[in-house]
Design a protein around this motif. Structure first.
Motif, PDB file in Angstrom:
ATOM      1  N   PHE A  73      -2.426   8.600   3.637  1.00 25.25           N
ATOM      2  CA  PHE A  73      -2.520   7.391   4.444  1.00 25.25           C
ATOM      3  C   PHE A  73      -1.161   6.803   4.809  1.00 25.25           C
ATOM      4  O   PHE A  73      -1.080   5.894   5.624  1.00 25.25           O
ATOM      5  CB  PHE A  73      -3.365   6.335   3.721  1.00 25.25           C
ATOM      6  CG  PHE A  73      -4.817   6.681   3.687  1.00 25.25           C
ATOM      7  CD1 PHE A  73      -5.615   6.500   4.802  1.00 25.25           C
ATOM      8  CD2 PHE A  73      -5.387   7.211   2.545  1.00 25.25           C
ATOM      9  CE1 PHE A  73      -6.948   6.829   4.784  1.00 25.25           C
ATOM     10  CE2 PHE A  73      -6.728   7.545   2.504  1.00 25.25           C
ATOM     11  CZ  PHE A  73      -7.512   7.357   3.624  1.00 25.25           C
ATOM     12  N   GLN A 126       2.141   6.085  -7.435  1.00 21.68           N
ATOM     13  CA  GLN A 126       1.063   6.760  -8.147  1.00 21.68           C
ATOM     14  C   GLN A 126       1.064   8.263  -7.906  1.00 21.68           C
ATOM     15  O   GLN A 126       0.377   8.999  -8.601  1.00 21.68           O
ATOM     16  CB  GLN A 126      -0.286   6.174  -7.743  1.00 21.68           C
ATOM     17  CG  GLN A 126      -0.479   4.760  -8.191  1.00 21.68           C
ATOM     18  CD  GLN A 126      -1.808   4.192  -7.719  1.00 21.68           C
ATOM     19  OE1 GLN A 126      -2.629   4.882  -7.139  1.00 21.68           O
ATOM     20  NE2 GLN A 126      -2.012   2.920  -7.988  1.00 21.68           N
ATOM     21  N   LEU A 146       0.826  -1.210   0.000  1.00 20.05           N
ATOM     22  CA  LEU A 146       0.000   0.000   0.000  1.00 20.05           C
ATOM     23  C   LEU A 146       0.861   1.261   0.000  1.00 20.05           C
ATOM     24  O   LEU A 146       0.566   2.222  -0.709  1.00 20.05           O
ATOM     25  CB  LEU A 146      -0.930   0.005   1.210  1.00 20.05           C
ATOM     26  CG  LEU A 146      -2.135  -0.913   1.142  1.00 20.05           C
ATOM     27  CD1 LEU A 146      -2.838  -0.948   2.492  1.00 20.05           C
ATOM     28  CD2 LEU A 146      -3.093  -0.440   0.070  1.00 20.05           C
ATOM     29  N   LYS A 175      -3.944   9.291  -1.526  1.00 23.08           N
ATOM     30  CA  LYS A 175      -3.350   8.052  -1.003  1.00 23.08           C
ATOM     31  C   LYS A 175      -2.134   8.347  -0.133  1.00 23.08           C
ATOM     32  O   LYS A 175      -1.867   7.634   0.824  1.00 23.08           O
ATOM     33  CB  LYS A 175      -2.951   7.118  -2.147  1.00 23.08           C
ATOM     34  CG  LYS A 175      -4.104   6.410  -2.782  1.00 23.08           C
ATOM     35  CD  LYS A 175      -3.620   5.382  -3.775  1.00 23.08           C
ATOM     36  CE  LYS A 175      -4.780   4.587  -4.338  1.00 23.08           C
ATOM     37  NZ  LYS A 175      -4.329   3.541  -5.253  1.00 23.08           N
ATOM     38  N   ASN A 187      -0.379   9.957  -5.793  1.00 21.74           N
ATOM     39  CA  ASN A 187      -1.742  10.398  -5.536  1.00 21.74           C
ATOM     40  C   ASN A 187      -1.774  11.076  -4.169  1.00 21.74           C
ATOM     41  O   ASN A 187      -1.549  10.422  -3.152  1.00 21.74           O
ATOM     42  CB  ASN A 187      -2.677   9.189  -5.566  1.00 21.74           C
ATOM     43  CG  ASN A 187      -4.127   9.551  -5.389  1.00 21.74           C
ATOM     44  OD1 ASN A 187      -4.460  10.562  -4.779  1.00 21.74           O
ATOM     45  ND2 ASN A 187      -4.994   8.714  -5.926  1.00 21.74           N
ATOM     46  N   SER A 245       2.464   1.646  -3.442  1.00 19.37           N
ATOM     47  CA  SER A 245       1.443   2.053  -4.400  1.00 19.37           C
ATOM     48  C   SER A 245       1.143   3.540  -4.282  1.00 19.37           C
ATOM     49  O   SER A 245       1.025   4.249  -5.287  1.00 19.37           O
ATOM     50  CB  SER A 245       0.169   1.239  -4.171  1.00 19.37           C
ATOM     51  OG  SER A 245      -0.897   1.753  -4.924  1.00 19.37           O
ATOM     52  N   ALA A 246       1.031   4.022  -3.062  1.00 15.56           N
ATOM     53  CA  ALA A 246       0.742   5.440  -2.837  1.00 15.56           C
ATOM     54  C   ALA A 246       1.863   6.321  -3.367  1.00 15.56           C
ATOM     55  O   ALA A 246       1.619   7.350  -3.991  1.00 15.56           O
ATOM     56  CB  ALA A 246       0.515   5.703  -1.360  1.00 15.56           C
TER      57      ALA A 246
END
Length: 103
Positions: free
Chosen positions: A63, A55, A48, A60, A57, A51-52
């Motif tokens: 988090f 990307q 996770l 995200k 993002n 991925s954050a």
């Protein structure tokens, strides 16, 4: 009363990656190479976070601190669950071998 609510909240979210690993139905991905039960919560938390970051993002990325706090809790929960995780992982690996799907 306030302290009790804080303690319950902390216990509820502790080891969240591990909890998700054992409660979500992932049978359709049983033979996927990333389908690990041994330290699966830590693996999920790290995935996770990666991925954050990859990307980029902003939502995200908010988090990441929460996931970073969960990481050591998931490590503890995963360690406690090793007696369950190891046989489960071996069973899945054996089933995937019999099905001709490498894990």
């Amino acid at each position: 009363m306030k302290k009790l609510a804080i303690i319950i909240t902390i216990l509820a979210v502790s080891g969240c990656g591990t909890t998700l690993r054992y409660t979500h139905n992932i049978e359709h991905k049983k033979c996927h190479p990333n389908n690990n039960y041994i330290y699966g919560g830590v693996t999920a938390d790290l995935a996770l976070m990666c991925s954050a970051v990859q990307q980029e993002n902003p939502l995200k990325m908010l988090f990441i601190p929460v996931i970073a706090l969960d990481l050591p809790l998931s490590a503890v929960a995963d360690t406690v669950l090793l007696p369950v995780s190891i046989p489960k992982q071996k069973k899945i690996e054996k089933e995937c071998e019999c099905a001709g799907t490498p894990i």
